[in-house]
Scaffold this motif. Sequence first.
Motif, PDB file in Angstrom:
ATOM      1  N   ARG A 174      -6.962  -1.930  -4.862  1.00 16.46           N
ATOM      2  CA  ARG A 174      -7.966  -0.986  -5.172  1.00 16.46           C
ATOM      3  C   ARG A 174      -7.421   0.386  -4.685  1.00 16.46           C
ATOM      4  N   ILE A 175      -7.664   1.338  -5.800  1.00 16.05           N
ATOM      5  CA  ILE A 175      -7.086   2.696  -5.713  1.00 16.05           C
ATOM      6  C   ILE A 175      -8.500   3.439  -5.728  1.00 16.05           C
ATOM      7  N   TYR A 176      -8.720   4.344  -4.856  1.00 18.55           N
ATOM      8  CA  TYR A 176     -10.088   5.137  -4.600  1.00 18.55           C
ATOM      9  C   TYR A 176      -9.552   6.608  -4.778  1.00 18.55           C
ATOM     10  N   ILE A 177     -10.298   6.996  -5.847  1.00 15.66           N
ATOM     11  CA  ILE A 177      -9.891   8.495  -6.202  1.00 15.66           C
ATOM     12  C   ILE A 177     -10.980   9.422  -6.029  1.00 15.66           C
ATOM     13  N   ASP A 178     -10.858  10.553  -5.954  1.00 18.32           N
ATOM     14  CA  ASP A 178     -12.123  11.500  -5.723  1.00 18.32           C
ATOM     15  C   ASP A 178     -11.618  12.991  -6.285  1.00 18.32           C
ATOM     16  N   GLU A 193     -11.162   4.829 -15.578  1.00 19.58           N
ATOM     17  CA  GLU A 193     -10.362   4.590 -16.824  1.00 19.58           C
ATOM     18  C   GLU A 193      -9.132   5.235 -16.838  1.00 19.58           C
ATOM     19  N   ASN A 194      -8.993   6.462 -16.799  1.00 19.33           N
ATOM     20  CA  ASN A 194      -7.867   7.542 -17.080  1.00 19.33           C
ATOM     21  C   ASN A 194      -7.064   7.207 -16.163  1.00 19.33           C
ATOM     22  N   VAL A 195      -7.357   7.007 -14.762  1.00 15.58           N
ATOM     23  CA  VAL A 195      -6.302   6.466 -13.870  1.00 15.58           C
ATOM     24  C   VAL A 195      -5.778   5.051 -13.898  1.00 15.58           C
ATOM     25  N   SER A 196      -6.661   4.286 -14.257  1.00 17.26           N
ATOM     26  CA  SER A 196      -6.083   2.967 -14.597  1.00 17.26           C
ATOM     27  C   SER A 196      -5.061   2.837 -15.591  1.00 17.26           C
ATOM     28  N   LYS A 235      -2.966  13.089  -9.081  1.00 21.87           N
ATOM     29  CA  LYS A 235      -3.014  14.614  -8.992  1.00 21.87           C
ATOM     30  C   LYS A 235      -2.887  15.252 -10.281  1.00 21.87           C
ATOM     31  N   GLU A 236      -2.002  14.842 -11.189  1.00 19.21           N
ATOM     32  CA  GLU A 236      -1.828  15.301 -12.401  1.00 19.21           C
ATOM     33  C   GLU A 236      -2.945  15.121 -13.350  1.00 19.21           C
ATOM     34  N   LEU A 237      -3.874  14.220 -13.108  1.00 15.84           N
ATOM     35  CA  LEU A 237      -5.137  14.040 -13.635  1.00 15.84           C
ATOM     36  C   LEU A 237      -6.194  14.938 -13.121  1.00 15.84           C
ATOM     37  N   GLY A 238      -5.848  15.643 -12.097  1.00 15.78           N
ATOM     38  CA  GLY A 238      -6.940  16.564 -11.548  1.00 15.78           C
ATOM     39  C   GLY A 238      -7.744  15.827 -10.533  1.00 15.78           C
ATOM     40  N   LEU A 239      -7.194  14.910 -10.019  1.00 16.29           N
ATOM     41  CA  LEU A 239      -7.983  14.026  -8.952  1.00 16.29           C
ATOM     42  C   LEU A 239      -7.193  14.309  -7.845  1.00 16.29           C
ATOM     43  N   SER A 240      -7.885  13.528  -6.605  1.00 14.63           N
ATOM     44  CA  SER A 240      -7.037  13.439  -5.533  1.00 14.63           C
ATOM     45  C   SER A 240      -7.063  11.853  -4.961  1.00 14.63           C
ATOM     46  N   LEU A 241      -6.105  11.286  -4.614  1.00 18.33           N
ATOM     47  CA  LEU A 241      -5.979   9.622  -4.055  1.00 18.33           C
ATOM     48  C   LEU A 241      -6.614   9.829  -2.779  1.00 18.33           C
ATOM     49  N   VAL A 301       0.712  -1.119  -0.003  1.00 18.52           N
ATOM     50  CA  VAL A 301      -0.055  -0.008  -0.030  1.00 18.52           C
ATOM     51  C   VAL A 301       0.685   1.311  -0.080  1.00 18.52           C
ATOM     52  N   ALA A 302       2.012   1.244   0.827  1.00 22.00           N
ATOM     53  CA  ALA A 302       2.892   2.418   1.100  1.00 22.00           C
ATOM     54  C   ALA A 302       3.451   2.780  -0.433  1.00 22.00           C
ATOM     55  N   LYS A 303       3.816   1.811  -1.125  1.00 26.36           N
ATOM     56  CA  LYS A 303       4.604   1.892  -2.370  1.00 26.36           C
ATOM     57  C   LYS A 303       3.701   2.273  -3.533  1.00 26.36           C
ATOM     58  N   VAL A 304       2.647   1.657  -3.502  1.00 30.47           N
ATOM     59  CA  VAL A 304       1.406   2.136  -4.635  1.00 30.47           C
ATOM     60  C   VAL A 304       0.971   3.510  -4.260  1.00 30.47           C
ATOM     61  N   ARG A 305       0.833   3.769  -3.103  1.00 29.75           N
ATOM     62  CA  ARG A 305       0.449   5.159  -2.961  1.00 29.75           C
ATOM     63  C   ARG A 305       1.210   6.303  -3.242  1.00 29.75           C
ATOM     64  N   GLU A 306       2.544   5.831  -2.849  1.00 29.90           N
ATOM     65  CA  GLU A 306       3.857   6.871  -3.214  1.00 29.90           C
ATOM     66  C   GLU A 306       3.696   7.004  -4.935  1.00 29.90           C
ATOM     67  N   LEU A 307       3.739   5.890  -5.698  1.00 28.43           N
ATOM     68  CA  LEU A 307       3.555   5.659  -7.087  1.00 28.43           C
ATOM     69  C   LEU A 307       2.398   6.523  -7.658  1.00 28.43           C
ATOM     70  N   CYS A 308       1.195   6.297  -6.987  1.00 34.41           N
ATOM     71  CA  CYS A 308      -0.178   6.786  -7.427  1.00 34.41           C
ATOM     72  C   CYS A 308      -0.428   8.220  -7.287  1.00 34.41           C
ATOM     73  N   GLU A 309       0.220   8.867  -6.199  1.00 37.47           N
ATOM     74  CA  GLU A 309      -0.306   9.967  -5.828  1.00 37.47           C
ATOM     75  C   GLU A 309       0.038  11.370  -6.949  1.00 37.47           C
ATOM     76  N   PRO A 310       1.218  11.197  -7.330  1.00 37.08           N
ATOM     77  CA  PRO A 310       1.388  12.194  -8.547  1.00 37.08           C
ATOM     78  C   PRO A 310       0.548  12.172  -9.864  1.00 37.08           C
ATOM     79  N   ILE A 311       0.578  10.862 -10.209  1.00 39.24           N
ATOM     80  CA  ILE A 311      -0.114  10.561 -11.364  1.00 39.24           C
ATOM     81  C   ILE A 311      -1.538  10.903 -11.142  1.00 39.24           C
TER      82      ILE A 311
END
Length: 159
Positions: free
Chosen positions: A43-47, A58-61, A22-28, A10-20
């Motif tokens: 599971r990656i929850y976005i908002d 789909e865009n985040v995936s 955010k770049e798409l205009g969403l929050s993790l 979870v820590a590794k995935v969070r670190e990887l996903c957060e900037p991606i």
Amino acid sequence: MAKSKGGVTVAKVRELCEPIVKELGLSLWDVRYVKEGADWFLRIYIDKPDGVDINDCENVSRAINTPLDELDPIEGAYCLEVCSPGIERELINDEHFNQFLNADIMVKMRRPIEGIGKEFKGVLTGYDNGKVTITDHSGENTVTINKKDAAWIKIDDFD
């Protein structure tokens, strides 16, 4: 700890996903790695303020798929799901509690509280260092609990 254990993954995935994300205009909102039956799910929850739709998921995936494969934080097969935290979203991080101060919430405790029970609703009136203060809807009764003692604390949008 092996790569496939939840906390490290979870820590590794969070670190990887957060900037991606955010770049798409969403929050993790959250990352969870869980076993359901014989299958593992990442599971990656976005908002976002006006809500998440299928295109956002789909865009985040698509955006995280290749970097996730390159990072390879999980041994074995798993299913990747990108989704919204939903209307009854679970409050997890300090930021969530601060964002939803004065919101209606529902709480399920691991053990019942004397005079209140195991499940109750109210207004999130305070949060400080893992201590959650809930005031009933009459405004007359207040209880403060440790976040860790709750099975979950969710937004209650269905009153």
